[in-house]
Design a protein around this motif. Sequence first.
Motif, PDB file in Angstrom:
ATOM      1  N   GLY A 594      21.305-113.841  88.587  1.00 12.18           N
ATOM      2  CA  GLY A 594      21.245-115.172  89.185  1.00 12.18           C
ATOM      3  C   GLY A 594      22.419-116.014  88.731  1.00 12.18           C
ATOM      4  N   SER A 595      22.221-117.298  88.618  1.00 13.38           N
ATOM      5  CA  SER A 595      23.292-118.207  88.209  1.00 13.38           C
ATOM      6  C   SER A 595      22.746-119.239  87.236  1.00 13.38           C
ATOM      7  CB  SER A 595      23.900-118.900  89.427  1.00 13.38           C
ATOM      8  OG  SER A 595      22.923-119.682  90.097  1.00 13.38           O
ATOM      9  N   MET A 596      23.669-119.840  86.459  1.00 14.27           N
ATOM     10  CA  MET A 596      23.272-120.821  85.465  1.00 14.27           C
ATOM     11  C   MET A 596      24.339-121.901  85.348  1.00 14.27           C
ATOM     12  SD  MET A 596      22.105-120.319  81.461  1.00 14.27           S
ATOM     13  CE  MET A 596      23.602-119.485  80.947  1.00 14.27           C
ATOM     14  N   THR A 597      23.896-123.143  85.162  1.00 22.30           N
ATOM     15  CA  THR A 597      24.775-124.273  84.884  1.00 22.30           C
ATOM     16  C   THR A 597      24.364-124.873  83.544  1.00 22.30           C
ATOM     17  OG1 THR A 597      25.051-124.752  87.238  1.00 22.30           O
ATOM     18  CG2 THR A 597      25.618-126.501  85.687  1.00 22.30           C
ATOM     19  N   VAL A 598      25.362-125.063  82.658  1.00 19.10           N
ATOM     20  CA  VAL A 598      25.099-125.552  81.308  1.00 19.10           C
ATOM     21  C   VAL A 598      25.767-126.904  81.115  1.00 19.10           C
ATOM     22  CG1 VAL A 598      25.321-125.082  78.832  1.00 19.10           C
ATOM     23  CG2 VAL A 598      25.030-123.186  80.446  1.00 19.10           C
ATOM     24  N   ASN A 599      25.009-127.860  80.613  1.00 22.06           N
ATOM     25  CA  ASN A 599      25.538-129.129  80.139  1.00 22.06           C
ATOM     26  C   ASN A 599      24.954-129.358  78.754  1.00 22.06           C
ATOM     27  OD1 ASN A 599      27.007-130.731  82.475  1.00 22.06           O
ATOM     28  ND2 ASN A 599      25.248-129.684  83.397  1.00 22.06           N
ATOM     29  N   GLY A 600      25.797-129.743  77.813  1.00 19.66           N
ATOM     30  CA  GLY A 600      25.235-129.972  76.483  1.00 19.66           C
ATOM     31  C   GLY A 600      26.273-129.932  75.394  1.00 19.66           C
ATOM     32  N   THR A 601      25.798-129.871  74.139  1.00 15.66           N
ATOM     33  CA  THR A 601      26.663-130.019  72.967  1.00 15.66           C
ATOM     34  C   THR A 601      26.302-128.988  71.900  1.00 15.66           C
ATOM     35  OG1 THR A 601      26.810-132.397  73.372  1.00 15.66           O
ATOM     36  CG2 THR A 601      27.449-131.624  71.193  1.00 15.66           C
ATOM     37  N   TYR A 602      27.357-128.413  71.317  1.00 18.34           N
ATOM     38  CA  TYR A 602      27.242-127.579  70.115  1.00 18.34           C
ATOM     39  C   TYR A 602      27.868-128.383  68.979  1.00 18.34           C
ATOM     40  CZ  TYR A 602      28.596-123.822  66.848  1.00 18.34           C
ATOM     41  OH  TYR A 602      28.791-123.044  65.731  1.00 18.34           O
ATOM     42  N   ASP A 603      27.075-128.697  67.949  1.00 18.59           N
ATOM     43  CA  ASP A 603      27.457-129.671  66.942  1.00 18.59           C
ATOM     44  C   ASP A 603      27.472-129.027  65.559  1.00 18.59           C
ATOM     45  OD1 ASP A 603      27.691-131.774  65.164  1.00 18.59           O
ATOM     46  OD2 ASP A 603      26.332-133.099  66.245  1.00 18.59           O
ATOM     47  N   THR A 604      28.641-129.050  64.877  1.00 15.01           N
ATOM     48  CA  THR A 604      28.738-128.461  63.533  1.00 15.01           C
ATOM     49  C   THR A 604      29.128-129.510  62.489  1.00 15.01           C
ATOM     50  OG1 THR A 604      31.071-127.839  63.844  1.00 15.01           O
ATOM     51  CG2 THR A 604      29.394-126.228  64.487  1.00 15.01           C
ATOM     52  N   LYS A 605      28.739-130.767  62.696  1.00 14.08           N
ATOM     53  CA  LYS A 605      29.016-131.783  61.682  1.00 14.08           C
ATOM     54  C   LYS A 605      28.374-131.404  60.352  1.00 14.08           C
ATOM     55  CE  LYS A 605      29.372-135.599  64.963  1.00 14.08           C
ATOM     56  NZ  LYS A 605      28.707-136.825  65.488  1.00 14.08           N
ATOM     57  N   ASP A 606      27.155-130.886  60.417  1.00 17.45           N
ATOM     58  CA  ASP A 606      26.510-130.313  59.239  1.00 17.45           C
ATOM     59  C   ASP A 606      26.592-128.806  59.393  1.00 17.45           C
ATOM     60  OD1 ASP A 606      24.951-129.426  57.181  1.00 17.45           O
ATOM     61  OD2 ASP A 606      23.253-130.741  57.584  1.00 17.45           O
ATOM     62  N   ILE A 607      27.602-128.196  58.756  1.00 12.88           N
ATOM     63  CA  ILE A 607      27.861-126.771  58.982  1.00 12.88           C
ATOM     64  C   ILE A 607      26.707-125.898  58.509  1.00 12.88           C
ATOM     65  CG2 ILE A 607      29.024-126.404  56.787  1.00 12.88           C
ATOM     66  CD1 ILE A 607      29.920-124.872  60.227  1.00 12.88           C
ATOM     67  N   LYS A 608      25.877-126.428  57.588  1.00 13.33           N
ATOM     68  CA  LYS A 608      24.723-125.659  57.130  1.00 13.33           C
ATOM     69  C   LYS A 608      23.557-125.764  58.100  1.00 13.33           C
ATOM     70  CE  LYS A 608      25.747-125.738  52.199  1.00 13.33           C
ATOM     71  NZ  LYS A 608      25.237-126.022  50.841  1.00 13.33           N
ATOM     72  N   LYS A 609      23.563-126.800  58.946  1.00 18.44           N
ATOM     73  CA  LYS A 609      22.505-126.968  59.928  1.00 18.44           C
ATOM     74  C   LYS A 609      23.117-127.362  61.278  1.00 18.44           C
ATOM     75  CE  LYS A 609      18.777-128.284  56.762  1.00 18.44           C
ATOM     76  NZ  LYS A 609      17.772-129.322  56.416  1.00 18.44           N
ATOM     77  N   PRO A 610      23.922-126.483  61.864  1.00 20.27           N
ATOM     78  CA  PRO A 610      24.482-126.808  63.184  1.00 20.27           C
ATOM     79  C   PRO A 610      23.369-126.882  64.221  1.00 20.27           C
ATOM     80  CG  PRO A 610      24.862-124.518  62.653  1.00 20.27           C
ATOM     81  CD  PRO A 610      24.280-125.137  61.420  1.00 20.27           C
ATOM     82  N   LYS A 611      23.582-127.648  65.259  1.00 17.24           N
ATOM     83  CA  LYS A 611      22.530-127.785  66.263  1.00 17.24           C
ATOM     84  C   LYS A 611      23.122-127.763  67.663  1.00 17.24           C
ATOM     85  CE  LYS A 611      22.414-132.874  66.089  1.00 17.24           C
ATOM     86  NZ  LYS A 611      21.549-134.060  65.832  1.00 17.24           N
TER      87      LYS A 611
END
Length: 897
Positions: A594-611
């Motif tokens: 199928g197909s997928m559209t992604v909007n969002g954020t990968y956040d590594t400000k806290d490298i021990k707890k990236p979100k």
Amino acid sequence: MKKILKWTGISFLVVLMILLALPFLFKGKIVTMIKDQANENLNAKINFGSFDLSLLSSFPDFKLSVDSVSVVNIAPFIGDTLFSAKQFSVTVNVMSVISGKQIKINSINLNKPRIFAQVLKDGKANWSITKASADTTKTAANTEPSKFTMKLKNLQIENGNIVYDDSSLGFKMVMQGFNHKLSGDFTQDDFLLKTSSTIEKLTVYYGGVAYLNKAKAAVDADIDVDMPNFKFTFKNDDIKLNDLDLGCNGYFAMPKSDMDMDLTFSAKQSEFKNFLSLIPAIYSKDFASIKTSGKLALNGYVKGIYNDKTMPAFGVNIKIDNAMFQYPSLPKAVTNIGVDVAINNKTGIPDNTVIDVNKFHVEMAGNPIDMVMHIETPVSDPNINGKISGKINLSSIKDVVPLDKKDNLSGIITADVSMKGKMSAIQKQQYDKFNASGELSINNMNYKAASLPYSVLLNKLTLDFSPQYVTLSAFDSKIGNSDLQADGKINNFMEYLFKKQTLTGEFNMRSTLLDLNQFMAPADSAAPQGSKKAAADTTSLSIIAVPANVDFTMTATIGKMLYQNLTMNNVSGALVINNQQIKMTNLKMSTLGGSMTVNGTYDTKDIKKPKVDFDLGITDFDISQTVKTFNTVQKLAPVGKYCVGKFSTNMNFTTILQSNMHPDLNTLTGGGKLSTKQVSIQGFAPIDKLADALKNPKLKNMQMNNLNISFKFANGRVYLDPFDYKVGNITGTIAGSNGFDETIDYGMDIQMPRSELGGQANALIDNLVSQANSKGAKVSVGEKINLTVKFGGTVTKPTVKIDTKNAANDAVNGLKQQAQAALDKAKADAEAKAKAAADSLKNVAEQKVQQAADQAKKQAQDAIDKAKQQAAQQAKAAADKAKKDAADKLKNMFGHH
């Protein structure tokens, strides 16, 4: 004489017994005191192994040894081991233990210590583990001396590993195989401190650059110590890095809070070879046989006060004249090496630093490289005047530096870049006042190495320099299986280089194939693609840190992208790299049918707890492929493993990532809507158990159409809102939740035709109806049966409970309704017959006397009453019996499920 010998022997025996007994008497006291002091004063987890306390081997001191000592941090450095040692031992003054007033420590020994000292960007240090006092007034008033006092005469560290990682400075130092001896009488005001240290491997990073890489280091120093003024004076002490030997003279003092220093250092040798040993690529096992010539002069100084407001003056000078080196086994040499670099700050004010690269010239197998640079006012407004030019034929590298036999390098690098002007001119967009021009290009670079599982081919890279920006006019490469092309520009390269500002730029990236799995495999993995080792390597992921000092906007067009066992086609979208985050906007791809559209954020400000915080729009994903590809989906929807079909969903979720880049499901929150046009479920244990209970094997291959499900994630579970379903002629609703631990808690309402109930149940109901009809009640049961099902347990070990109350009531109510209908029909028939008889008598005896008419009327009324009474009695008896029999037998059939 005999008495003397006798009492001497007795005295000696008593002393010996005392020496043997004292450790046992005071061991508990010392151990308890250490633990109490640690627990009361430290915000950390202190662990001890076995204790040993002796006196004979260390007389006249106690010797306390502790095995397997560790200090483990708590938040915000939770889980980090600040300190550990195979063994920690101290010698303690005997009389101080006996008196109990103060424990006097004379020597310390650490065997195989491991120290990890870390400073975060905000300045928090992981060794700040001392508990703060809850009552500062009491603390200030408390003048009671500590139970411990240090009268150290000897300190020894054996085979230690020490890491100092300071993110606030961008500095990291790693010491492996650290051995240290220190001796001196700390009980004196003035004494000689002797130190000797060796480091097998010393690595120093600053700003991400390794200035020393696994260098051997040794320090031998005799230091005059003035304890009242806390002043340490160095007298031609020796510092050795690989083959470079430095002498150090001067003093360091800290009488109060300021640090006062006047130190000078210089190279003790004048040979270029000694300086060459600091270059990691050259200092190898063959270094001893290398042929060199040339002279070296290296010296520097630090002088002045250091505190929060001021810095000392400093300077470093390096000169290399007419130098060369050549490995005896290689055909060509690096010649005409000339270096003249001076860094000076005469006031201690950072902006008064002057950097002069008066000369830097190297000829590598005949290829010249030249650089000159002058920089003033580097802090306020860098004033730059410099030029870099040169040409390197990479294929000649192997002729001057030993490479692995399997390593291969070729290609041409050319550079001709010059710059002159003040940074303020660029910031004010006065580009006519800042000259920056030139080009850096790489052509046909091909690199293969035994340590790299793929080759790197850089067909072309061209960077054009101007005052406004650096243009990436061409980038064409093939790295392993992947090809990559790009163009774009960097807007503030000079500000980034000299003012440490955030680097900004815009780029366009294109690729026909991007195989991310190759880049994530360990560099020493040479296993062929598709092998078991390669498969294992690609699944061993780690957190990818996003740089803090870049702000890039990137558009990407990728024909095919491989990531673990996922294949994505026609990938396109926009990426913004900024503030240690990657933001994705309308990132589209075709995958999983199928197909997928992604909007969002990968956040590594806290490298021990990236979100991650994503919105996903998915259309027509194949359920089986999705479950096989993503382990997370198996946890979220365990029924998916048993489904065949396609699904679409719009969902949003936020979660913290674990160290292997997999979501920590306990932190997952979000929700969305899922739809599927057709799905079949087969082999799912809860449904199979329900089918067995209802004696309907057709349910084991359940077909559902046009499902629309709303769901949410919270508290480690997936919750489904009530939704309607239809399986053949069966309809109803489902709602409930399942946990990421595979527990299930679902309710299911079923409206089931009698024909779907199963042969045994239908035979029972038919028998009830037959019995009722044989007694005069012409009845039949309704076609729908209502059931309520409760699923519990786990996915693999489910429990199924069926509520039969509704089903029994349905059957009874059906019989009751039919009995009432029979009663109503008998009543109507009797009334019709009576009316007809009355009309007939009326017509025949119309002219008879009133008495005959009254008599006939009375007979007719009696007949009516009698007929009504008989019909009512028959219908009631039949209905009551049918109701009782139906309830009893249905409950017997379903009750055990």
